[in-house]
Design a protein around this motif. Structure first.
Motif, PDB file in Angstrom:
ATOM      1  N   ALA A  42      20.818  27.183  18.560  1.00  0.00           N
ATOM      2  CA  ALA A  42      19.801  26.471  19.339  1.00  0.00           C
ATOM      3  C   ALA A  42      18.783  27.489  19.813  1.00  0.00           C
ATOM      4  N   GLU A  43      17.521  27.255  19.490  1.00  0.00           N
ATOM      5  CA  GLU A  43      16.450  28.168  19.867  1.00  0.00           C
ATOM      6  C   GLU A  43      15.428  27.434  20.728  1.00  0.00           C
ATOM      7  N   ASP A  44      14.775  28.179  21.593  1.00  0.00           N
ATOM      8  CA  ASP A  44      13.685  27.576  22.339  1.00  0.00           C
ATOM      9  C   ASP A  44      12.467  27.455  21.430  1.00  0.00           C
ATOM     10  N   ALA A  45      11.444  26.787  21.907  1.00  0.00           N
ATOM     11  CA  ALA A  45      10.286  26.500  21.073  1.00  0.00           C
ATOM     12  C   ALA A  45       9.563  27.753  20.598  1.00  0.00           C
ATOM     13  N   PHE A  46       9.705  28.870  21.343  1.00  0.00           N
ATOM     14  CA  PHE A  46       9.007  30.109  20.994  1.00  0.00           C
ATOM     15  C   PHE A  46       9.911  31.113  20.295  1.00  0.00           C
ATOM     16  N   GLY A  47      11.180  30.753  20.088  1.00  0.00           N
ATOM     17  CA  GLY A  47      12.104  31.634  19.388  1.00  0.00           C
ATOM     18  C   GLY A  47      12.486  32.875  20.151  1.00  0.00           C
ATOM     19  N   THR A  48      12.347  32.846  21.479  1.00  0.00           N
ATOM     20  CA  THR A  48      12.662  34.035  22.276  1.00  0.00           C
ATOM     21  C   THR A  48      14.138  34.130  22.645  1.00  0.00           C
ATOM     22  N   SER A  49      14.845  33.003  22.650  1.00  0.00           N
ATOM     23  CA  SER A  49      16.273  33.013  22.988  1.00  0.00           C
ATOM     24  C   SER A  49      17.031  32.155  21.994  1.00  0.00           C
ATOM     25  N   THR A  50      18.203  32.621  21.609  1.00  0.00           N
ATOM     26  CA  THR A  50      19.028  31.933  20.620  1.00  0.00           C
ATOM     27  C   THR A  50      20.446  31.803  21.137  1.00  0.00           C
ATOM     28  N   THR A  51      21.030  30.610  20.947  1.00  0.00           N
ATOM     29  CA  THR A  51      22.393  30.353  21.390  1.00  0.00           C
ATOM     30  C   THR A  51      23.180  29.735  20.245  1.00  0.00           C
ATOM     31  N   PHE A  52      24.381  30.252  20.015  1.00  0.00           N
ATOM     32  CA  PHE A  52      25.242  29.691  18.977  1.00  0.00           C
ATOM     33  C   PHE A  52      25.855  28.384  19.482  1.00  0.00           C
TER      34      PHE A  52
END
Length: 293
Positions: A42-52
């Motif tokens: 799961a990524e935020d709209a700007f791709g700054t944070s990613t979560t499995f």
């Protein structure tokens, strides 16, 4: 005897296929691996944070009624595009094969649609079916048919099917015409001498000999309907009215680039890839058995 190519060095065959392998790795395996990786994140709209998140993206997809509905729309669309495209192309190829005078001009006009970009093809058909200024829609109104694909989902689906078939018909036509011209004329003449009519000659001689070409085009047209029709849908209906013509490949783009749901879009692309691979395997596993080489 079977002819075989012998290479004195062990590295030369690998060197010869290296360019093609590089293209496959860069433009297929690498994007596919990226999609697989993003589909479980799961990524935020700007791709700054990613979560499995594991399979949560896939669970969310199949709990969404709109996504499930897009399966039905895509199934209807792909069957119509592949079926109508192959059938019409075969009919045109049969007529072109019989033309004697002006054959080159006739065949050239039938090839022109293949040179048109998909987005341009979509725009052309939008103008012709425009409810206010379209030539075709005007003719339909004269026949008592109220055409407005902006409001009627059935008419919108018809529009994208017509545009997609028109765009692909030249490709199918070329292969069918080449297949018909490769059939020995002596077979057709012998059947005619024996009293077989045109329809009987076609279904007992020509069509069976065209089965390899038909099978090839069936695979190509299914892939075309699932992947290469995005630009046509985007230029004609943009998935509307509502989301009634949002086929799977269009929904991948819409959710990823407009809704900015990157993980869900990646999961959709994985599902779409699995469907197309599965359909291709089924065609080679079962349909190819009926092909006469």
């Amino acid at each position: 005897m079977e002819k075989r190519a012998l290479f004195r060095s062990g590295w030369l065959p690998w060197l010869l296929i290296a360019p093609q392998m590089a293209v496959i790795l860069v433009f297929f395996f690498w994007p596919a691996s990226q999609a697989l990786m993003q589909s479980v994140q799961a990524e935020d709209a700007f791709g700054t944070s990613t979560t499995f998140v594991g399979l949560d993206n896939f669970v969310t997809l199949f709990e969404d009624p709109a996504y499930v509905e897009s399966f039905k729309v895509t199934a209807i669309f792909s069957v119509l595009v592949a079926g109508c495209g192959i059938a019409l192309s075969l009919v045109l190829a049969i007529f072109a094969d019989r033309v004697v005078r002006g054959a080159l001009v006739y065949k050239s006009f039938l090839i022109i649609p293949y040179a048109v970009a998909p987005a341009i093809a979509g725009v052309l058909w939008v103008f012709m079916f425009s409810p206010s200024i379209g030539v075709v829609s005007y003719g339909l109104r004269q026949m008592g048919i109220d055409w407005n694909h902006l409001l009627n989902s059935g008419q919108a689906l018809t529009l994208i099917v017509v545009a997609a078939v028109w765009k692909q018909i030249s490709y199918n036509f070329l292969f069918f015409l080449a297949g018909l011209q490769s059939i020995p004329k002596a077979l057709i003449e012998a059947a005619a001498i024996d009293g077989a009519g045109p329809l009987r000659r076609f279904f007992t001689i020509q069509f069976p000999l065209l089965s390899p070409t038909t099978f090839f085009l069936l695979v190509i047209n299914v892939v075309y309907a699932f992947f290469d029709t995005f630009a046509i849908v985007h230029a004609t209906t943009e998935g509307g009215p509502g989301r009634d013509t949002a086929i799977l490949v269009y929904k991948v783009w819409h959710d990823g680039f407009k809704a900015l749901d990157l993980g869900g879009s990646a999961a959709q692309s994985v599902v779409l890839m699995a469907i197309v691979v599965g359909l291709t395997v089924i065609q080679f596993r079962y349909v190819e058995k009926k092909v006469q080489y």
